[in-house]
Scaffold this active site. Structure first.
Site, short mmCIF file in Angstrom:
data_model
loop_
_atom_site.label_atom_id
_atom_site.label_comp_id
_atom_site.label_asym_id
_atom_site.label_seq_id
_atom_site.Cartn_x
_atom_site.Cartn_y
_atom_site.Cartn_z
N THR A 157 9.56 -12.83 -3.47
CA THR A 157 8.23 -12.65 -4.06
C THR A 157 7.74 -14.00 -4.56
O THR A 157 8.35 -14.60 -5.45
CB THR A 157 8.34 -11.64 -5.23
N CYS A 180 11.99 -7.38 -11.50
CA CYS A 180 10.73 -7.63 -10.81
C CYS A 180 9.48 -7.49 -11.68
O CYS A 180 8.73 -8.46 -11.83
CB CYS A 180 10.62 -6.72 -9.60
#
Ligand SMILES: NC(=O)c1ccc[n+]([C@@H]2O[C@H](COP(=O)([O-])OP(=O)(O)OC[C@H]3O[C@@H](n4cnc5c(N)ncnc54)[C@H](O)[C@@H]3O)[C@@H](O)[C@H]2O)c1
Ligand SMILES: O=c1ccn([C@@H]2O[C@H](COP(=O)(O)OP(=O)(O)O[C@H]3O[C@H](CO)[C@@H](O)[C@H](O)[C@H]3O)[C@@H](O)[C@H]2O)c(=O)[nH]1
Length: 432
Positions: A122, A268
């Site tokens: 990411t 996350c």
């Protein structure tokens, strides 16, 4: 297809095992010799349902691991599944990506022919083209778009259901510039597309990077919104779960991600919301909704503790913490809400005894500075405790019953709507 995956953590190992299961020939490259040896022995370096079977089946055959980057030359495509942690101010730290890209470039310097490099990590918009590609160019002596190509394929798997999520995705996003890259990615994922209802999204590289943050930001904000509403519910003695069940019937809202309580943790949501907020600020925009989502989330542990204060003075008393992982089904403790809860209890002078079905060891290793006593069972943690707080919604906490009888003072503050109310305990839910 021959695939290499750089980084063999939660994402890299899952993706490698699943791609091998889809029939590809996969090599994991990781700097950690223990991780490499574990995979080559047919075992999994992480706790993830179904992963041990896949690795056991394919290791030594279609799946192997190495610390040697030269192995990437034997492959057509390399995924980078390296960590993208936060700097102190929340901004993305691309050091691991740069280091991995540099090592990859060194290996590619001696490769003839094309190579596709796919960022799986990411990363904020621009990272693939402005940071990863130049790092590969520098050590390979090649030019992006000529000697090698870059693409971005964000990963949406969840911890605890990673294998299932990867093998049955709702969408697969390909961010690329050239038709060849879409084609290679399409070929790679074809067995999945053929066997599932997955939608394929072909888009630009920056769009692919942003889709990942939009996905996580939206979900994190949804949980924070139900927590905000839940906190209001609590003030009016209203059960937020009954409210959530009703609003879920409106399909514009939907029933998922409406569980109010201690808020989101994990590796996350916290890091990704902070990273995209920091990137937006850097670009000149203050995103008020995402900032509020973080603020609400940060306040939930203290709300839980203040509810506890209403029922017990825990100074010098034993308090049971039920759950250490950031959510059930995983031993991952990164970003777990257990930490602010434990620290708040210790600030009140409590002696904390914690229990988790699988995450005790990882918690102890990851949070060396957090000193707690660990119990081998929920019953042991509750025995003699003056209060208990539920931090993780493990199913086994729903089954607890007579175990509460052994508490010195049976106050239970539930942060996850998991403990069954019963006679004989003073039960307080965070938003219900
Ligand atoms: N964990 C998740 O649920 C999840 C889901 C989707 C996306 N992501 C993203 O995927 C990326 C990876 O996350 P993760 O949770 O798998 O990380 P992780 O920390 O579990 O694993 C990273 C691995 O990379 C290895 N590594 C570090 N530097 C290296 C180098 N220079 N060369 C080779 N290997 C190296 C480490 O030894 C480790 O095994 C992050 O960007 C994360 O945000 C994570
Ligand atoms: O109704 C809900 C749903 C979740 N959570 C919390 O939210 C956090 C995240 O949960 P979940 O999304 O299930 O876990 P992750 O494994 O962190 O997965 C998220 O983060 C991954 C890494 O980016 C993405 O790939 C996934 O799509 C995204 O769901 C956890 O602390 C949960 O307890 C709630 O409090 N209430």
């Amino acid at each position: 297809m021959h695939v290499s995956i750089v980084g063999s953590g939660y994402v890299g190992t899952t993706v490698a095992a699943c791609l091998a299961d889809l029939g590809h020939d996969v090599t994991n490259v990781d700097v950690d010799e223990d991780v490499v040896a574990t995979i080559n022995d047919g075992d999994t370096p992480i706790h993830e349902p179904g992963l041990d079977e896949l690795i056991g089946e394919h290791a030594g055959d279609r799946l192997r691991a190495t610390t040697d980057y030269d192995a990437v030359r034997e492959t057509d495509v390399t995924f980078l599944a390296l960590p993208t942690p936060s700097e102190d101010d929340g901004a993305i730290d691309l050091t691991y990506m740069e280091a991995g890209a540099a090592s990859l470039g060194e290996a590619l310097a001696e490769k003839d022919g094309d190579h596709l490099v796919v960022v799986k990590s990411t990363v904020v918009p621009g990272s693939t083209e402005d940071v990863v590609a130049p790092a590969i160019e520098e050590t390979s002596g090649k030019t992006a778009g000529e000697g090698f190509h870059v693409a971005m394929n964000p990963e949406f798997l969840r911890m605890g259901t990673a294998v299932e999520d990867f093998l049955d995705p709702q969408k697969i996003v390909f961010g690329a510039r050239e038709a060849d890259a879409y084609e290679t990615l399409g070929e790679l994922f074809d067995p999945l597309v053929e066997s599932t209802d997955a939608a394929v999204v072909e888009t630009g590289i920056r769009e692919a990077e942003m889709i990942k943050y939009a996905n996580n930001g939206f979900l994190a904000a949804k949980v924070s919104l139900i927590n905000d509403i839940g906190n209001i519910c609590k003030e009016f003695d209203v059960d937020a779960y009954e409210v959530a069940d009703a609003i879920a019937l409106d399909d514009r809202i939907g029933g998922k991600f409406l569980r109010s309580g201690l808020g989101w943790g994990g590796s996350c949501f916290p890091k990704d919301t902070n990273a995209i907020i920091a990137a937006a600020q850097e670009a000149g925009y203050e995103p008020p909704v995402l900032e509020a989502a973080v603020e609400v989330n940060d306040g939930q542990p203290e709300r839980l503790l203040s509810l506890l204060d209403d029922h017990a003075d825990v100074a010098g008393k034993r308090v049971a913490v039920l759950g250490l992982s950031f959510k059930p089904g995983t031993d991952d403790v990164r970003g777990t809400r257990a930490v602010p809860v434990i620290e708040g209890l210790q600030a009140r002078g409590a002696d904390v005894v914690a229990y988790d079905p699988v995450a005790t060891e990882s918690f102890d290793e990851y949070y060396e500075d957090v000193e707690v006593e660990y119990a081998d069972s929920a019953a042991e943690a509750l025995d003699g405790a003056h209060a208990a707080v539920a931090v993780t919604d493990w199913d086994e906490f729903a089954a607890l019953d007579t175990e509460f009888d052994a508490m010195a003072n049976p106050v239970v503050v539930d942060g996850r709507h998991i403990v069954e109310r019963r006679e004989g305990i003073t039960y307080e839910g965070l938003t219900w």
